[in-house]
Design an enzyme around this catalytic site. Sequence first.
Site, short mmCIF file in Angstrom:
data_model
loop_
_atom_site.label_atom_id
_atom_site.label_comp_id
_atom_site.label_asym_id
_atom_site.label_seq_id
_atom_site.Cartn_x
_atom_site.Cartn_y
_atom_site.Cartn_z
N HIS A 62 0.60 -1.19 0.30
CA HIS A 62 0.07 0.09 -0.36
C HIS A 62 0.73 0.97 0.10
O HIS A 62 0.74 2.47 -0.46
CB HIS A 62 -1.08 0.15 0.78
CG HIS A 62 -2.24 -1.44 0.86
ND1 HIS A 62 -1.99 -1.93 1.70
CD2 HIS A 62 -2.61 -0.80 -0.19
CE1 HIS A 62 -3.35 -2.95 1.49
NE2 HIS A 62 -3.71 -2.60 0.32
N GLU A 106 -15.48 -1.45 -6.66
CA GLU A 106 -15.11 -2.07 -5.89
C GLU A 106 -15.68 -3.83 -6.77
O GLU A 106 -17.03 -3.43 -6.94
CB GLU A 106 -14.54 -2.33 -4.56
CG GLU A 106 -15.03 -4.67 -3.94
CD GLU A 106 -13.40 -5.23 -4.52
OE1 GLU A 106 -12.57 -4.90 -4.92
OE2 GLU A 106 -13.92 -5.78 -5.26
N ASP A 137 -18.37 -2.78 -11.92
CA ASP A 137 -17.79 -3.61 -12.40
C ASP A 137 -16.66 -2.31 -12.81
O ASP A 137 -16.93 -1.87 -13.42
CB ASP A 137 -17.74 -4.41 -13.42
CG ASP A 137 -17.02 -5.36 -14.62
OD1 ASP A 137 -15.66 -4.45 -14.52
OD2 ASP A 137 -17.18 -5.83 -15.43
N GLY A 138 -15.02 -2.05 -12.28
CA GLY A 138 -14.20 -1.27 -12.44
C GLY A 138 -13.96 -0.95 -14.14
O GLY A 138 -13.67 0.09 -14.82
N ASP A 155 -5.71 -1.76 -8.99
CA ASP A 155 -5.03 -2.65 -7.31
C ASP A 155 -5.88 -3.52 -7.66
O ASP A 155 -6.97 -4.15 -6.61
CB ASP A 155 -5.60 -1.57 -6.03
CG ASP A 155 -5.35 -2.30 -4.04
OD1 ASP A 155 -5.10 -4.08 -5.14
OD2 ASP A 155 -5.34 -2.26 -3.12
N PRO A 162 -12.85 -11.62 -11.75
CA PRO A 162 -13.71 -10.56 -12.44
C PRO A 162 -12.51 -9.90 -12.76
O PRO A 162 -12.78 -9.29 -13.75
CB PRO A 162 -13.77 -10.42 -10.97
CG PRO A 162 -13.03 -11.51 -9.89
CD PRO A 162 -13.26 -12.63 -10.97
#
Length: 286
Positions: A62, A106, A137-138, A155, A162
């Site tokens: 991170h 997310e 869905d990104g 990320d 997915p």
Amino acid sequence: MELWFTENHSEEVRFSIKVDKQLYSGQSPFQRIDILDTKEFGRIFTLDGYIMVTEKDEFIYHDMIVHVPMATNPNIKKVLVIGAGDGGTVRELTRYKTIEKIDMVEIDKQVVDVCKEYFKQTACAFEDSRVNLYFEDGIKFVKTKSNEYDLIIVDSTDPIGPGEGLFTREFYKDCFNALNDDGILVNQHESPYYEMFAKQMKRAHKRIEEFFPICSVYQVHIPTYSSGHWLFGFASKKYNPVNDLDAKAWNDLGLETKYYNTDIHVGSFMLPNYVKDMLKKSCEEE
Ligand code: SAM
């Protein structure tokens, strides 16, 4: 009786951690989610049997996914985060008072819910008023955006399930369009070491390079990820992550970090020859 968690790091290599207790196991519409307690790495969170985050080494991931782009352009104000359901990336971003908006997309709400309950070390900043959570869905979300963000952080899980579409040419093109002229894209870029990960990392680099004039990778050491040698991708329309780093400006912020510093920022872009070679070759083959 001993209980061990084991993950395949390649077809021929396995990595195991002794487990004290299994705290949660559930199947979401997208993936299997497990939370385990261990002595060596503290609490660990896995998806489909792959380690996402451990209490002991999550700071490395991170710190490096967030502070590298933030130190490269201190004027970042609007950020899109894709994936990142454990919350660690948002936790680090919210430490910057200068950021005005963080949209996080997310696909799996259950990941966020489980992490809020069992992984408070990372899932601790979702309530910040600048954070907007979208459970979708990104890949689709980014298509609807144009010239909007200073920074996109992908990320994601590995390119299976997915997460597969988050490594495609079309997705990188959509990210380019969603970014403004100052835009930076940072992504989880797999590992160069074992063949199955190296293949994905070369392919991702080649695809990102098609759209972004500045495109490189930087390395980190994450003990619980395959081989421990992991990469992030850094792509940008304008900023060079090494030449444009304003070390003084970042150090003046006075942020305390356990892994990131402005020396390792520069050093992480200095790559071993075999990785340089792979990136060069990735431009010649698909
Ligand atoms: N640090 C982690 C790693 O690389 O091991 C990744 C952390 S985070 C848990 C990855 C998240 O990406 C998962 O929660 C997963 O649900 C989410 N994800 C996968 N595909 C996605 C998509 N298409 N859109 C949005 N989120 C996605």
